[in-house]
Write a protein that holds these residues in place. Sequence first.
Motif, PDB file in Angstrom:
ATOM      1  N   SER A  78       0.844  -1.194   0.000  1.00 49.19           N
ATOM      2  CA  SER A  78       0.000   0.000   0.000  1.00 49.19           C
ATOM      3  C   SER A  78       0.878   1.242   0.000  1.00 49.19           C
ATOM      4  CB  SER A  78      -0.916   0.012   1.227  1.00 49.19           C
ATOM      5  OG  SER A  78      -1.558   1.275   1.340  1.00 49.19           O
ATOM      6  N   GLU A  95       9.798   5.487  -1.334  1.00 48.09           N
ATOM      7  CA  GLU A  95       8.353   5.645  -1.486  1.00 48.09           C
ATOM      8  C   GLU A  95       7.962   5.464  -2.951  1.00 48.09           C
ATOM      9  OE1 GLU A  95       4.849   8.891  -0.445  1.00 48.09           O
ATOM     10  OE2 GLU A  95       6.925   9.556  -0.522  1.00 48.09           O
ATOM     11  N   TRP A 130      -0.194   4.295  -0.115  1.00 45.97           N
ATOM     12  CA  TRP A 130      -0.781   5.338   0.723  1.00 45.97           C
ATOM     13  C   TRP A 130      -0.326   5.197   2.173  1.00 45.97           C
ATOM     14  CZ3 TRP A 130      -2.264   9.952   0.041  1.00 45.97           C
ATOM     15  CH2 TRP A 130      -2.951  10.640   1.036  1.00 45.97           C
ATOM     16  N   ALA A 131      -0.288   3.977   2.693  1.00 49.00           N
ATOM     17  CA  ALA A 131       0.161   3.766   4.072  1.00 49.00           C
ATOM     18  C   ALA A 131       1.620   4.202   4.228  1.00 49.00           C
ATOM     19  CB  ALA A 131      -0.005   2.296   4.465  1.00 49.00           C
ATOM     20  N   ALA A 132       2.455   3.848   3.243  1.00 50.70           N
ATOM     21  CA  ALA A 132       3.867   4.245   3.287  1.00 50.70           C
ATOM     22  C   ALA A 132       3.989   5.765   3.193  1.00 50.70           C
ATOM     23  CB  ALA A 132       4.636   3.576   2.154  1.00 50.70           C
ATOM     24  N   HIS A 133       3.195   6.370   2.323  1.00 46.48           N
ATOM     25  CA  HIS A 133       3.242   7.824   2.134  1.00 46.48           C
ATOM     26  C   HIS A 133       2.847   8.565   3.410  1.00 46.48           C
ATOM     27  CE1 HIS A 133       2.792  11.751   0.310  1.00 46.48           C
ATOM     28  NE2 HIS A 133       1.567  11.806   0.803  1.00 46.48           N
ATOM     29  N   GLU A 134       1.761   8.120   4.045  1.00 44.32           N
ATOM     30  CA  GLU A 134       1.330   8.783   5.274  1.00 44.32           C
ATOM     31  C   GLU A 134       2.384   8.679   6.370  1.00 44.32           C
ATOM     32  OE1 GLU A 134      -2.497   6.858   5.908  1.00 44.32           O
ATOM     33  OE2 GLU A 134      -3.468   8.793   5.534  1.00 44.32           O
ATOM     34  N   PHE A 135       3.003   7.501   6.498  1.00 44.75           N
ATOM     35  CA  PHE A 135       4.034   7.312   7.502  1.00 44.75           C
ATOM     36  C   PHE A 135       5.217   8.231   7.228  1.00 44.75           C
ATOM     37  CE2 PHE A 135       7.999   5.414   8.917  1.00 44.75           C
ATOM     38  CZ  PHE A 135       7.742   5.209  10.257  1.00 44.75           C
ATOM     39  N   GLU A 172       2.917  -1.231  -6.005  1.00 45.24           N
ATOM     40  CA  GLU A 172       1.462  -1.234  -5.890  1.00 45.24           C
ATOM     41  C   GLU A 172       0.804  -1.158  -7.267  1.00 45.24           C
ATOM     42  OE1 GLU A 172      -2.259   1.322  -4.082  1.00 45.24           O
ATOM     43  OE2 GLU A 172      -0.306   1.573  -3.146  1.00 45.24           O
TER      44      GLU A 172
END
Length: 117
Positions: free
Chosen positions: A23, A70, A25-30, A77
Amino acid sequence: MTKDTGDARLSTGAGAPASREVSWWAAHEFLEAALAQANCGPLPTAGTPAWSALADGDPRKLLALAVAGEHHVLRVEIGQQCRAEAAEDVWGGADWSEVARQVKRRREIDEMRRGAA
């Protein structure tokens, strides 16, 4: 960050994890939260001379690598999505019983030709 459990499979992807889905998005948010917390300003692009000139202990050097990573997560993905869509197209677009019959017929014809030669 992840807890070190002593199991190398968790960090390398070896073995049989519960899911290999990636995912972005999960990596980006972190990463976005980590960058905001670091408050280090603009980062040089990883691998460039400006990045190489940073001291090894400079947190911007590692953060720049994380930003570059990222991009890799996003590519993985997208690849997953493309493979899933292609599989659905293949599965839904053919009469697999007929395909199996055709393959069997071709093999029988090939065997007959080899026997005649």
